[in-house]
Design an enzyme around this catalytic site. Structure first.
Site, short mmCIF file in Angstrom:
data_model
loop_
_atom_site.label_atom_id
_atom_site.label_comp_id
_atom_site.label_asym_id
_atom_site.label_seq_id
_atom_site.Cartn_x
_atom_site.Cartn_y
_atom_site.Cartn_z
N TRP A 183 0.91 12.72 8.59
CA TRP A 183 0.50 12.18 7.29
C TRP A 183 -0.73 12.97 6.83
O TRP A 183 -1.66 13.17 7.60
CB TRP A 183 0.12 10.69 7.36
CG TRP A 183 -0.48 10.24 6.06
CD1 TRP A 183 0.18 10.04 4.88
CD2 TRP A 183 -1.88 10.04 5.76
NE1 TRP A 183 -0.72 9.71 3.88
CE2 TRP A 183 -1.98 9.69 4.40
CE3 TRP A 183 -3.04 10.10 6.53
CZ2 TRP A 183 -3.21 9.43 3.78
CZ3 TRP A 183 -4.27 9.83 5.92
CH2 TRP A 183 -4.33 9.50 4.55
N GLU A 224 5.18 11.18 6.68
CA GLU A 224 4.83 9.91 6.04
C GLU A 224 4.36 10.10 4.60
O GLU A 224 3.42 10.85 4.34
CB GLU A 224 3.72 9.21 6.84
CG GLU A 224 3.29 7.87 6.21
CD GLU A 224 2.21 7.15 7.02
OE1 GLU A 224 1.74 7.71 8.03
OE2 GLU A 224 1.84 6.04 6.62
N LYS A 226 3.00 8.55 0.74
CA LYS A 226 2.06 7.55 0.25
C LYS A 226 2.11 7.52 -1.26
O LYS A 226 2.59 8.47 -1.90
CB LYS A 226 0.65 7.88 0.74
CG LYS A 226 -0.35 6.72 0.59
CD LYS A 226 -1.62 6.96 1.38
CE LYS A 226 -2.58 5.79 1.20
NZ LYS A 226 -3.78 5.91 2.03
N ASP A 262 5.82 3.57 5.31
CA ASP A 262 4.70 2.64 5.52
C ASP A 262 4.84 1.55 4.47
O ASP A 262 4.90 1.83 3.27
CB ASP A 262 3.37 3.41 5.37
CG ASP A 262 2.15 2.54 5.65
OD1 ASP A 262 2.08 1.43 5.08
OD2 ASP A 262 1.26 2.98 6.40
N HIS A 265 2.78 1.53 1.28
CA HIS A 265 2.72 2.76 0.48
C HIS A 265 3.68 2.80 -0.70
O HIS A 265 4.12 3.87 -1.11
CB HIS A 265 2.96 3.97 1.38
CG HIS A 265 1.82 4.25 2.31
ND1 HIS A 265 1.75 5.36 3.10
CD2 HIS A 265 0.68 3.56 2.54
CE1 HIS A 265 0.64 5.34 3.80
NE2 HIS A 265 -0.03 4.26 3.49
N HIS A 289 5.90 2.16 9.50
CA HIS A 289 4.52 1.71 9.66
C HIS A 289 4.47 0.32 9.04
O HIS A 289 4.38 0.19 7.82
CB HIS A 289 3.54 2.65 8.93
CG HIS A 289 3.09 3.79 9.78
ND1 HIS A 289 2.06 4.62 9.41
CD2 HIS A 289 3.49 4.19 11.01
CE1 HIS A 289 1.87 5.52 10.37
NE2 HIS A 289 2.73 5.28 11.34
N ASP A 297 -5.57 -2.23 -1.16
CA ASP A 297 -5.55 -1.86 0.26
C ASP A 297 -4.14 -1.93 0.82
O ASP A 297 -3.42 -2.90 0.60
CB ASP A 297 -6.45 -2.81 1.06
CG ASP A 297 -6.41 -2.47 2.54
OD1 ASP A 297 -6.60 -1.29 2.87
OD2 ASP A 297 -6.16 -3.36 3.36
N ASP A 299 -3.47 -1.77 4.10
CA ASP A 299 -3.53 -1.90 5.57
C ASP A 299 -4.11 -3.21 6.07
O ASP A 299 -4.91 -3.21 6.99
CB ASP A 299 -4.35 -0.74 6.15
CG ASP A 299 -3.73 0.62 5.82
OD1 ASP A 299 -2.72 0.96 6.43
OD2 ASP A 299 -4.25 1.30 4.93
N ASP A 329 0.58 -0.27 11.42
CA ASP A 329 -0.51 0.50 10.82
C ASP A 329 -1.37 -0.40 9.95
O ASP A 329 -1.01 -0.67 8.80
CB ASP A 329 0.06 1.66 9.98
CG ASP A 329 -1.05 2.53 9.39
OD1 ASP A 329 -2.21 2.38 9.81
OD2 ASP A 329 -0.76 3.34 8.50
#
Ligand code: RNT
Ligand code: ZN
Length: 422
Positions: A183, A224, A226, A262, A265, A289, A297, A299, A329
């Site tokens: 990533w 990965e 995003k 993810d 993302h 992920h 955010d 995460d 993640d």
């Protein structure tokens, strides 16, 4: 006559054609790769200790974070002792143990992870790996593999190449392939005038990164995507379309590159649960992920959300145990970090176990017969079948606390170990 809660659950699920014991046994097929970075707020052990950067931010200062590899390993062991089943551990390059020597990232090698490999062996677990393309002076511009300057690009290519070799060494030593996930944060805060150039450079750099053939028994590459990062709100070079195309192209050419999805993302109304059966038509493997996006955010700590249940449902219904690698993640420094791991992994496992207990055959039969009323009714009924009894039986069988007992153990650990740090 059912006499235990598990007996009762067995009977209720059997009425829907579901074998509870088979569901519990199937949990072994789903190891979760536990991300090291929740343990120390993505700090790592490079002495510099500068800005995290790369559009990442960890908020909070809960006491007791791991300061050394030994502390991080001890914390992870504590977490594993409270989680049913055997899992994996996911490292970043900045967690190298280089002793007194400073080793530039492009010169890292397997020897710098010997401590981790030995530990993983002693735990009987596999390792996964990630190049660290942030938190570094050469990443400060916001570009790494897509940088316009050839020498900067070269540094990150060499770092990623070194990481693939390290991943393969880990996989070889531990007898199971390491997933090495690339990533990069590359993107821009404001509207770029050239979207094409960085993407061409990123594609070229990735080709250079993946040029060296490695044994598939030791290493599985992943890329990965995003949507945006802090300070990179307008343009992300490695977008979803970019990496979906890249992974599909590589795989069509005979080189297995997994696509990392993810869950934090994507646009808020997009779901990874819907993407799995789509992308798996064209890429052989997916790395997940599992995360939780909340506003800006991506995460937050994973919980048993509808979407995580839907993802687990798709993995199970699709028979994707071999093709989807589950990793976590997230990073939250406002709560006990060991507890964050335990909450996130146990939530992921609960999602998987519920999925394994779904009366899929019954529901899909209704769908196939065009009985959409029954489809919806049965999906809703499934939600209140006695899942908790099965989960508790699974925890008991695996010798870990059944209910909130695990929290008491984390509190003891906090009192006796974590609070003595600083
Ligand atoms: C960043 C990506 C990436 C990182 C870790 C630390 O947005 O999700 O996976 O979180 O590599
Ligand atoms: Zn991620």
């Amino acid at each position: 006559m059912p006499n235990t809660p598990l007996d009762h659950a067995r009977q209720r699920y059997a009425e829907h054609g579901v074998d509870v014991d088979a569901a519990i046994a199937a949990m072994d097929q789903f190891p979760v790769s536990v991300h090291c970075w929740q343990g120390d707020d993505v700090g790592g052990f490079e002495s510099a200790g500068g800005e995290l950067g790369g559009g990442l931010a960890v908020t909070g200062n809960y006491p007791g974070k791991a300061r050394t590899a030994d502390e991080l390993r001890a914390d992870a062991e504590k977490a594993y002792s409270l989680i049913p089943g055997k899992h994996r551990f996911n490292l970043h390059a900045i967690y190298a143990e280089t002793g007194d020597k400073k080793v530039p990232r492009d010169q890292l090698a397997a020897e710098h992870f010997a401590g981790w490999i030995d530990w993983a062996k002693s735990q009987g677990i596999g390792l996964d790996f990630n190049p660290t393309c942030f938190g570094h002076p050469l990443a400060e511009s916001g570009m790494t593999l897509a940088h316009a300057d050839e020498s900067v690009r070269r540094f990150w290519i060499d770092h990623c190449r070194a990481c693939r070799r390290i991943g393969a060494a880990m996989g070889q030593a531990l007898g199971a392939p390491t997933v090495t996930n690339v990533w990069v944060p590359d993107g821009t805060k404001d509207t770029p005038a050239d979207r094409k150039g960085p993407r061409e450079r990123l594609a070229d750099s990735l080709d250079a990164v993946f040029a060296e053939p490695l044994d598939a028994r030791h290493n599985l590459d992943a890329v990965e995507s995003k949507l945006f990062g802090i300070g990179a709100e307008s343009y992300t070079v490695g977008s979803h379309e970019f990496y979906l195309g890249y992974a599909a192209k590589k795989s069509a050419a005979g080189q297995n590159v997994a696509l990392c999805l993810d869950t934090g993302h994507f646009h808020p109304t997009e779901t990874v649960s819907d993407k799995l059966s789509a992308v798996l038509q064209f890429v052989p493997e997916v790395l997940l992920h599992v995360s939780r996006g909340v506003r800006w955010d991506s995460d937050h700590v994973v919980i048993l959300s509808d979407e995580n249940r839907a993802i687990a449902g798709e993995i199970v219904r699709g028979g994707y145990a071999e093709r989807v690698h589950i990793g976590l993640d997230f990073f939250d420094a406002t709560i006990n970090r060991v507890a964050a791991w335990v909450i996130g992994v146990r939530a992921t496992q609960r999602a998987l176990l519920t999925a394994l207990l779904e009366p899929t055959a019954e529901i899909q039969r209704a769908e196939a017969e065009g009985d959409l009323t029954a489809r919806l009714a049965l999906m809703e009924e499934h939600k209140s079948l006695p899942f908790a009894a099965v989960w508790e039986a699974y925890c008991e069988q695996e010798g870990v606390p059944v209910g909130r007992g695990w929290l008491d153990e984390v509190r003891d650990y906090e009192k006796n170990v974590l609070s003595r740090r600083n």
